[in-house]
Design a protein around this motif. Structure first.
Motif, PDB file in Angstrom:
ATOM      1  N   ILE A 132      -9.039  18.132 -37.448  1.00 52.20           N
ATOM      2  CA  ILE A 132      -7.580  18.622 -37.554  1.00 52.20           C
ATOM      3  C   ILE A 132      -6.438  17.501 -38.590  1.00 52.20           C
ATOM      4  O   ILE A 132      -7.063  16.515 -39.112  1.00 52.20           O
ATOM      5  CB  ILE A 132      -6.736  17.340 -36.321  1.00 52.20           C
ATOM      6  CG1 ILE A 132      -8.017  18.212 -34.736  1.00 52.20           C
ATOM      7  CG2 ILE A 132      -5.986  17.813 -36.049  1.00 52.20           C
ATOM      8  CD1 ILE A 132      -7.456  17.803 -33.626  1.00 52.20           C
ATOM      9  N   LEU A 133      -5.936  19.026 -39.598  1.00 55.55           N
ATOM     10  CA  LEU A 133      -5.519  18.110 -40.387  1.00 55.55           C
ATOM     11  C   LEU A 133      -4.204  17.191 -39.815  1.00 55.55           C
ATOM     12  O   LEU A 133      -2.963  18.056 -39.207  1.00 55.55           O
ATOM     13  CB  LEU A 133      -4.693  19.311 -41.201  1.00 55.55           C
ATOM     14  CG  LEU A 133      -4.220  18.854 -42.319  1.00 55.55           C
ATOM     15  CD1 LEU A 133      -4.660  18.354 -43.695  1.00 55.55           C
ATOM     16  CD2 LEU A 133      -3.116  20.546 -43.424  1.00 55.55           C
ATOM     17  N   THR A 134      -4.010  16.637 -39.963  1.00 52.90           N
ATOM     18  CA  THR A 134      -2.712  15.056 -38.712  1.00 52.90           C
ATOM     19  C   THR A 134      -2.142  14.469 -40.316  1.00 52.90           C
ATOM     20  O   THR A 134      -2.472  13.509 -41.399  1.00 52.90           O
ATOM     21  CB  THR A 134      -3.931  13.883 -38.382  1.00 52.90           C
ATOM     22  OG1 THR A 134      -4.899  15.224 -37.786  1.00 52.90           O
ATOM     23  CG2 THR A 134      -2.806  13.535 -37.756  1.00 52.90           C
ATOM     24  N   ALA A 135      -0.622  14.652 -40.718  1.00 50.54           N
ATOM     25  CA  ALA A 135      -0.263  13.839 -41.044  1.00 50.54           C
ATOM     26  C   ALA A 135       1.344  12.809 -40.202  1.00 50.54           C
ATOM     27  O   ALA A 135       1.458  13.210 -39.397  1.00 50.54           O
ATOM     28  CB  ALA A 135       1.142  15.070 -41.523  1.00 50.54           C
ATOM     29  N   ILE A 136       0.922  12.317 -40.859  1.00 52.60           N
ATOM     30  CA  ILE A 136       1.669  10.556 -40.724  1.00 52.60           C
ATOM     31  C   ILE A 136       2.340  10.372 -41.047  1.00 52.60           C
ATOM     32  O   ILE A 136       3.016   9.988 -42.211  1.00 52.60           O
ATOM     33  CB  ILE A 136       0.532   9.473 -40.718  1.00 52.60           C
ATOM     34  CG1 ILE A 136      -0.310   8.995 -40.300  1.00 52.60           C
ATOM     35  CG2 ILE A 136       1.484   7.957 -40.035  1.00 52.60           C
ATOM     36  CD1 ILE A 136      -1.231   7.973 -40.658  1.00 52.60           C
ATOM     37  N   VAL A 137       3.896  10.447 -40.243  1.00 52.71           N
ATOM     38  CA  VAL A 137       5.379  10.665 -41.106  1.00 52.71           C
ATOM     39  C   VAL A 137       6.288   9.695 -40.401  1.00 52.71           C
ATOM     40  O   VAL A 137       6.408   9.141 -39.026  1.00 52.71           O
ATOM     41  CB  VAL A 137       5.709  12.521 -40.867  1.00 52.71           C
ATOM     42  CG1 VAL A 137       4.942  13.437 -41.382  1.00 52.71           C
ATOM     43  CG2 VAL A 137       5.995  12.737 -39.454  1.00 52.71           C
ATOM     44  N   GLY A 138       7.466   9.933 -40.951  1.00 51.65           N
ATOM     45  CA  GLY A 138       8.630   8.597 -40.195  1.00 51.65           C
ATOM     46  C   GLY A 138       8.841   8.053 -41.280  1.00 51.65           C
ATOM     47  O   GLY A 138       9.218   8.336 -42.725  1.00 51.65           O
ATOM     48  N   ARG A 139      10.012   7.227 -40.817  1.00 53.36           N
ATOM     49  CA  ARG A 139      11.373   6.861 -42.007  1.00 53.36           C
ATOM     50  C   ARG A 139      10.389   5.093 -42.718  1.00 53.36           C
ATOM     51  O   ARG A 139       9.136   5.090 -42.057  1.00 53.36           O
ATOM     52  CB  ARG A 139      11.850   6.295 -41.534  1.00 53.36           C
ATOM     53  CG  ARG A 139      13.097   7.005 -40.668  1.00 53.36           C
ATOM     54  CD  ARG A 139      15.027   6.230 -40.508  1.00 53.36           C
ATOM     55  NE  ARG A 139      14.403   5.825 -39.136  1.00 53.36           N
ATOM     56  CZ  ARG A 139      13.997   4.509 -38.814  1.00 53.36           C
ATOM     57  NH1 ARG A 139      14.496   3.478 -40.069  1.00 53.36           N
ATOM     58  NH2 ARG A 139      13.817   3.460 -38.074  1.00 53.36           N
ATOM     59  N   PRO A 140      10.987   5.156 -44.381  1.00 54.36           N
ATOM     60  CA  PRO A 140       9.784   3.813 -44.432  1.00 54.36           C
ATOM     61  C   PRO A 140       9.952   3.007 -43.758  1.00 54.36           C
ATOM     62  O   PRO A 140      11.016   2.553 -42.511  1.00 54.36           O
ATOM     63  CB  PRO A 140      10.832   3.469 -45.952  1.00 54.36           C
ATOM     64  CG  PRO A 140      11.863   4.862 -46.154  1.00 54.36           C
ATOM     65  CD  PRO A 140      11.469   5.816 -44.624  1.00 54.36           C
ATOM     66  N   ASN A 141       8.595   2.239 -43.441  1.00 53.84           N
ATOM     67  CA  ASN A 141       8.181   0.620 -42.729  1.00 53.84           C
ATOM     68  C   ASN A 141       8.271   0.332 -41.138  1.00 53.84           C
ATOM     69  O   ASN A 141       8.871  -0.453 -40.937  1.00 53.84           O
ATOM     70  CB  ASN A 141       9.374  -0.165 -43.292  1.00 53.84           C
ATOM     71  CG  ASN A 141       9.298  -1.364 -44.437  1.00 53.84           C
ATOM     72  OD1 ASN A 141       8.681  -0.719 -45.808  1.00 53.84           O
ATOM     73  ND2 ASN A 141       9.318  -2.256 -44.183  1.00 53.84           N
ATOM     74  N   VAL A 142       7.933   1.887 -40.654  1.00 53.00           N
ATOM     75  CA  VAL A 142       7.579   1.951 -39.586  1.00 53.00           C
ATOM     76  C   VAL A 142       6.045   1.669 -39.426  1.00 53.00           C
ATOM     77  O   VAL A 142       5.818   1.257 -37.989  1.00 53.00           O
ATOM     78  CB  VAL A 142       8.102   3.422 -38.849  1.00 53.00           C
ATOM     79  CG1 VAL A 142       9.964   3.348 -38.784  1.00 53.00           C
ATOM     80  CG2 VAL A 142       7.302   4.329 -39.568  1.00 53.00           C
ATOM     81  N   GLY A 143       5.016   1.612 -40.087  1.00 44.93           N
ATOM     82  CA  GLY A 143       3.926   1.615 -39.495  1.00 44.93           C
ATOM     83  C   GLY A 143       3.153   2.414 -40.102  1.00 44.93           C
ATOM     84  O   GLY A 143       1.870   2.434 -39.737  1.00 44.93           O
ATOM     85  N   LYS A 144       3.210   3.371 -40.883  1.00 41.80           N
ATOM     86  CA  LYS A 144       2.521   4.468 -41.317  1.00 41.80           C
ATOM     87  C   LYS A 144       1.673   4.209 -41.855  1.00 41.80           C
ATOM     88  O   LYS A 144      -0.127   4.758 -41.630  1.00 41.80           O
ATOM     89  CB  LYS A 144       3.369   5.542 -42.355  1.00 41.80           C
ATOM     90  CG  LYS A 144       4.586   6.266 -41.615  1.00 41.80           C
ATOM     91  CD  LYS A 144       4.841   7.003 -41.847  1.00 41.80           C
ATOM     92  CE  LYS A 144       5.644   6.778 -43.392  1.00 41.80           C
ATOM     93  NZ  LYS A 144       6.808   6.031 -43.461  1.00 41.80           N
ATOM     94  N   SER A 145       1.364   3.463 -42.909  1.00 40.22           N
ATOM     95  CA  SER A 145      -0.114   2.834 -43.756  1.00 40.22           C
ATOM     96  C   SER A 145      -0.700   2.078 -43.025  1.00 40.22           C
ATOM     97  O   SER A 145      -1.761   1.902 -43.217  1.00 40.22           O
ATOM     98  CB  SER A 145       0.254   1.766 -45.141  1.00 40.22           C
ATOM     99  OG  SER A 145       1.268   3.015 -45.479  1.00 40.22           O
ATOM    100  N   SER A 146      -0.569   1.129 -41.937  1.00 34.87           N
ATOM    101  CA  SER A 146      -0.743   0.567 -41.233  1.00 34.87           C
ATOM    102  C   SER A 146      -1.382   1.534 -40.747  1.00 34.87           C
ATOM    103  O   SER A 146      -2.844   0.606 -39.878  1.00 34.87           O
ATOM    104  CB  SER A 146       0.268  -0.528 -40.612  1.00 34.87           C
ATOM    105  OG  SER A 146       0.503  -1.543 -41.349  1.00 34.87           O
ATOM    106  N   LEU A 147      -0.874   1.995 -39.357  1.00 40.17           N
ATOM    107  CA  LEU A 147      -1.464   2.723 -38.740  1.00 40.17           C
ATOM    108  C   LEU A 147      -3.011   3.865 -39.485  1.00 40.17           C
ATOM    109  O   LEU A 147      -3.932   3.471 -38.865  1.00 40.17           O
ATOM    110  CB  LEU A 147      -0.940   3.827 -38.337  1.00 40.17           C
ATOM    111  CG  LEU A 147      -1.589   5.055 -37.097  1.00 40.17           C
ATOM    112  CD1 LEU A 147      -2.360   4.806 -35.960  1.00 40.17           C
ATOM    113  CD2 LEU A 147      -1.200   5.787 -36.866  1.00 40.17           C
ATOM    114  N   MET A 148      -2.544   3.879 -40.852  1.00 34.10           N
ATOM    115  CA  MET A 148      -3.597   4.769 -41.498  1.00 34.10           C
ATOM    116  C   MET A 148      -4.280   3.466 -41.787  1.00 34.10           C
ATOM    117  O   MET A 148      -5.988   3.551 -41.251  1.00 34.10           O
ATOM    118  CB  MET A 148      -3.018   5.348 -43.111  1.00 34.10           C
ATOM    119  CG  MET A 148      -4.184   5.422 -44.206  1.00 34.10           C
ATOM    120  SD  MET A 148      -4.668   7.467 -43.328  1.00 34.10           S
ATOM    121  CE  MET A 148      -5.078   7.780 -45.404  1.00 34.10           C
TER     122      MET A 148
END
Length: 460
Positions: free
Chosen positions: A223-239
């Motif tokens: 599943i091509l899954t994009a983690i999106v949102g404003r800066p510093n909401v935790g996207k890279s931490s989730l990755m």
């Protein structure tokens, strides 16, 4: 056309390793390897499916080059249905290169093209085209379940279902032929009702296979899954949490992620092709602006969007704008930082959910992962995947041809209501039969076959 020359290639990954395997197939495979092999018994006298210890020797100097074990598989009892020899040598780059060089010095042996061993298995009737394509899926499997599905396809489970469908259609064609050519014979009347019944039966069977197509495609490609949102909401931490490694840089500085980072991960048997995107916001930084544009492109292409919000911040105007743009998409809203004081009003978020889900998580405490897995599974699969049912149609080519065959059957049904002669209806039935045959390779052209096997790695 079945190839008559002899081919050789390294079948294991290039680099250092305990063992490397060089595969040779063709009419001169055994004699060719025997020419550079020294042992008590000549390979030409060896029985099929036996292993022999000895040394690779340079015929020009008589010098021993490598200590090896050699497996002999005489055709047609081999993968290619030809004589096959596998040389098990030490895994060093130099050792393998030297053995390959000695093999290719012989005029009757050439380097194999990508996928040529599997192509020969197909051309020699050892496997059909669907089974051959399953070999690619075995190599590229991203999860245990994807591997199990590909293994079943390689064994011919799905091929047998296609063959059964084809048999149903050919029986219909046979009835039509008899009715056209020998109308005076006492055969079953070829009425419009009979044609409709047979076509409808075939459509039902095709639909059963197509019902698995979306799930099968997911298992095959992820599943091509994009983690999106404003800066510093935790996207890279989730990755990093999902991949169990520090794949993305995490800081408190907004705009740290400047580009889309891609990584495969498997959640509860479901393969995800994760895209960690740059935080979406208005910025004057040229590099960050490019990253934001790429993030927007990733949103357009994604099958699933994990939209992240910070639980310790009120809902921002940028959040609302992004959520509004995702109407009709497969979205899971993740409220992160639940370990901190909660300032986000969920009542403001719920109107944007539509058919999506909301999951609360804490990257710091590693909480909410099970709920996220359940939300993804529930969104893309009808309940829990059946453990024993591994008959999935996962290849885009197969799906397209099944739909084409189904349409031809539907056209035949409609033709009966229009009173079209059965010799014309026969054309629709034959088109369905040919489309099913193309899945198996019976009706596939040379260009298609070459294209499919060019996707293989060298030595497979």
């Amino acid at each position: 056309m079945i190839e008559q020359d002899t081919i050789a290639a390294i079948a294991t990954a290039v680099g250092e390793g305990g063992i490397a395997i060089i595969r040779v197939s063709g009419p001169q495979a055994i004699a060719g390897v025997n020419h550079i092999f020294s042992s008590k018994q000549p390979l030409t006298e060896a029985q099929s499916h036996t292993i022999h210890y000895g040394h690779i020797v340079d015929p020009a100097t008589g010098e021993q080059e490598e200590e090896v074990l050699i497996s002999i598989m005489r055709g047609p009892r081999s993968f290619t249905a030809e004589d096959v020899v596998e040389i098990n040598a030490h895994g060093g780059v130099i050792a393998v290169a030297r053995v390959m060089d000695l093999l290719l010095q012989q005029k009757d042996i050439r380097i194999a093209e990508p996928g040529e061993f599997t192509k020969r298995a197909f051309l020699n009737g050892r496997i059909d085209l669907m089974q051959a394509e399953a070999v690619i899926d075995l190599i590229r499997s991203k999860s245990d379940r994807a591997f199990a599905v590909a293994r079943k396809q390689a064994e011919g489970v799905l091929s047998n279902k296609i063959k059964d469908l084809r048999q149903n259609v050919i029986e219909l064609l046979a009835h039509i032929e008899v009715n056209i050519d020998y109308p005076e014979h006492d055969v079953e009347a070829m009425t419009s009702q009979y044609i409709r019944e047979q076509c409808e039966k075939t459509i039902v069977d095709i639909d059963k296979l197509l019902k698995t197509a979306s799930e099968g495609k997911i298992l095959r490609e992820g599943i091509l899954t994009a983690i999106v949102g404003r800066p510093n909401v935790g996207k890279s931490s989730l990755m990093n949490t999902l991949t169990q490694e520090n794949r993305a840089i995490v800081t408190d500085i907004p705009g740290t992620t400047r580009d889309v980072i891609e990584q495969y991960v498997t959640l509860n048997g479901i393969p995800l092709r994760l895209l960690d995107t740059a935080g979406i916001r208005e910025t004057n930084d040229i590099v960050e602006k490019i990253g934001v544009e790429r993030s927007r492109d990733a949103i357009v292409d994604a099958d699933l969007i994990l939209f992240m919000l910070s639980g310790n911040e009120p809902l921002q105007a940028e959040d609302k704008e992004l959520l509004s743009s995702l109407v009709g998409r497969s979205v899971i809203v993740i409220v992160n930082k639940t370990d901190l004081e909660q300032k986000l009003q969920l009542d403001e978020v719920m109107p944007f959910l539509h058919s999506g889900s909301l999951v609360k998580m804490s990257m710091i405490k590693q909480e909410g992962l099970d709920q996220l897995e359940a939300a993804i599974s529930g969104m893309f699969f009808e309940g829990k995947l059946e453990a024993n049912d591994l008959t999935y149609v996962s290849n885009v080519r197969h799906i397209s041809l099944l739909k084409k065959s189904r349409q031809s059957m539907q056209d035949a049904i409609e033709a009966t209501y229009m009173g079209i002669p059965i010799d014309v209806i026969q054309i629709d039935a034959r088109l369905a039969w040919e489309a099913l045959g193309e899945i198996l390779g019976d009706e596939a052209g040379d260009s298609l076959i070459d294209q499919i096997f060019s996707q293989f790695c060298l030595g497979k």
